[in-house]
Design an enzyme around this catalytic site. Structure first.
Site, short mmCIF file in Angstrom:
data_model
loop_
_atom_site.label_atom_id
_atom_site.label_comp_id
_atom_site.label_asym_id
_atom_site.label_seq_id
_atom_site.Cartn_x
_atom_site.Cartn_y
_atom_site.Cartn_z
CG ASP A 155 80.37 51.13 -66.50
OD1 ASP A 155 80.48 51.33 -65.28
OD2 ASP A 155 79.48 50.42 -67.02
CG HIS A 211 76.29 48.83 -68.13
ND1 HIS A 211 77.01 48.46 -67.01
CD2 HIS A 211 75.36 47.88 -68.32
CE1 HIS A 211 76.52 47.31 -66.54
NE2 HIS A 211 75.52 46.94 -67.32
CG ASP A 259 80.42 47.52 -65.28
OD1 ASP A 259 81.32 48.04 -65.98
OD2 ASP A 259 79.32 48.06 -65.07
CG HIS A 263 73.72 54.36 -66.63
ND1 HIS A 263 74.02 54.18 -67.97
CD2 HIS A 263 74.27 53.31 -65.97
CE1 HIS A 263 74.72 53.05 -68.10
NE2 HIS A 263 74.89 52.51 -66.92
ZN LIG Z 1 78.28 49.59 -65.80
#
Ligand SMILES: [Zn+2]
Length: 378
Positions: A171, A173, A260, A136
């Site tokens: 992931d 996200h 996750d 990120h």
């Molecule tokens: Zn994540």
């Protein structure tokens, strides 16, 4: 392909650093992964080795991060934190300042870069940095528990060495920092599978974000619905990733394995078992290209560690089981009792879950195919 040379990148130096205790990101996951792999004898023999990281050099960091940001990050880490740093995301609740933050960020990033170097030197066909995957972080922005974008930097280093890079991110996200780093480039293709951005941080990664200019069609986003389960996930993965990778023909694969998306993760809403990660890695191995794997998210520590232990065993060829429950047998260590082996048990999928998830998965596959497949002659 059984991988010949696999490097696990770790040093106990990383154990000195911790996010604040109330923060969901737990650096102990890497330590536990290493400890269990070591006790299973999976860090040596058969071409496997452990390699210690070195801190990333400033000159490399500046390929992606601004000097102003690096200065603010270092200053904050030394206790001089100001408004400017705050506006760059440093010292927020997601990206707090903690003791040794700058040293940790450089060492964790350096570990991924060591993996890239080993691959470039032909000293490894596979490398794993469980302390990496900070996808990120932006050029001038700490975001989503990430300060230095080790994966974007590794892709840059590999691309600068003339390699065609495939970045693939599972992931839960969206891998926004990496996707946007290469948004206008076709020498690094990014593919991110993640939870629908309307329902999860960072709120980006829609199917129509496909890159721009020379990079159009080389940024691939696959948003999947809440409740996505193994079969649904693999349907999306198999429909999209293998055809694109075959068409793109990368020289090297960078693989962000945030865990996750597993069922029971406290920050997200998928219902995967770690069998998905094993299957994904098998697909990636079938391309017979070097793979640089990193950690990432994963906020159920126990499940994340087991997933990464399994992932390494598949990556380095120690788990040759094509889909049955296990080959490595029970693992018992301290408080960890994995009598059923490394693989999660299958989860029951209700009719309701199936009926809500599948139409959204099929719509996502259709949207991605319509947006990017033609660019690659598919
Ligand atoms: Zn994540």
């Amino acid at each position: 392909m059984a991988t010949k040379k696999a490097a696990f990148i770790y040093s106990s130096e990383l154990e000195k650093y911790h996010y604040p205790p109330e923060h969901p990101f737990n650096t102990i996951r890497a330590q536990k992964t290493r400890q269990i792999l070591n006790s299973m004898g999976l860090l040596s023999g058969d071409g496997r080795k452990e390699v210690a990281p070195v801190p990333a050099e400033r000159v490399v960091l500046k390929k992606f991060h601004s000097a102003r940001y690096l200065h603010a990050l270092k200053n904050a880490s030394e206790g001089h934190w100001d408004n400017e740093a705050f506006y760059m995301g440093i010292g927020t609740s997601d990206c707090p300042v903690f003791e040794g933050l700058y040293e940790y960020a450089l060492l964790a990033c350096g570990a991924t870069l060591v993996g890239a170097k080993l691959i470039l030197a032909g000293e490894a066909d596979a490398a794993f940095n469980p302390s990496g995957g900070y996808h990120h972080a932006g050029p001038e922005k700490a975001s989503g528990f990430c300060y230095i974008n080790d994966v974007a930097l590794a892709c840059m280093v590999l691309a600068e060495a003339g390699k065609k890079v495939l970045y693939i991110d599972v992931d839960v996200h969206h891998g926004d920092g990496v996707a946007y780093a290469f948004y206008d480039r076709c020498d690094v293709m990014t593919i991110s599978f993640h939870q629908d951005p309307r329902t999860l941080f960072p709120g980006t990664g829609f199917a129509d974000e496909i890159g721009t200019g020379a990079g159009k069609g080389y940024c691939v986003n696959v948003p999947l619905p809440i409740g996505t389960y193994d079969r649904a996930y693999m349907e999306a993965f198999e429909a999209i990733a293998p055809p694109l990778i075959s068409a793109y023909k990368p020289d090297v694969i960078v693989f962000e394995l945030g865990a996750d998306a597993l069922a029971g993760d406290p920050l997200a809403h998928f219902r995967l078992t770690n069998n998905v990660y094993a299957e994904v890695i098998r697909h990636l191995l079938s391309f017979d290209k070097p793979i640089l794997m990193t950690g990432g998210g994963g906020y159920n520590v126990e499940n994340t560690v087991r997933a990464w232990v399994l992932a390494w065993s598949v990556l380095c060829g120690a788990d040759s089981n094509a889909g049955k429950n296990r080959t490595l047998g029970g693992v018992m260590l301290g408080s960890t009792d994995w009598r059923r082996g490394l693989r999660d048990s299958a989860l029951v999928v209700s009719n309701h879950q199936h009926n809500t998830v599948m139409p959204a998965v099929e719509a996502a596959i259709k949207a991605v195919k319509a947006k990017v497949f033609a660019v690659h002659g598919l």
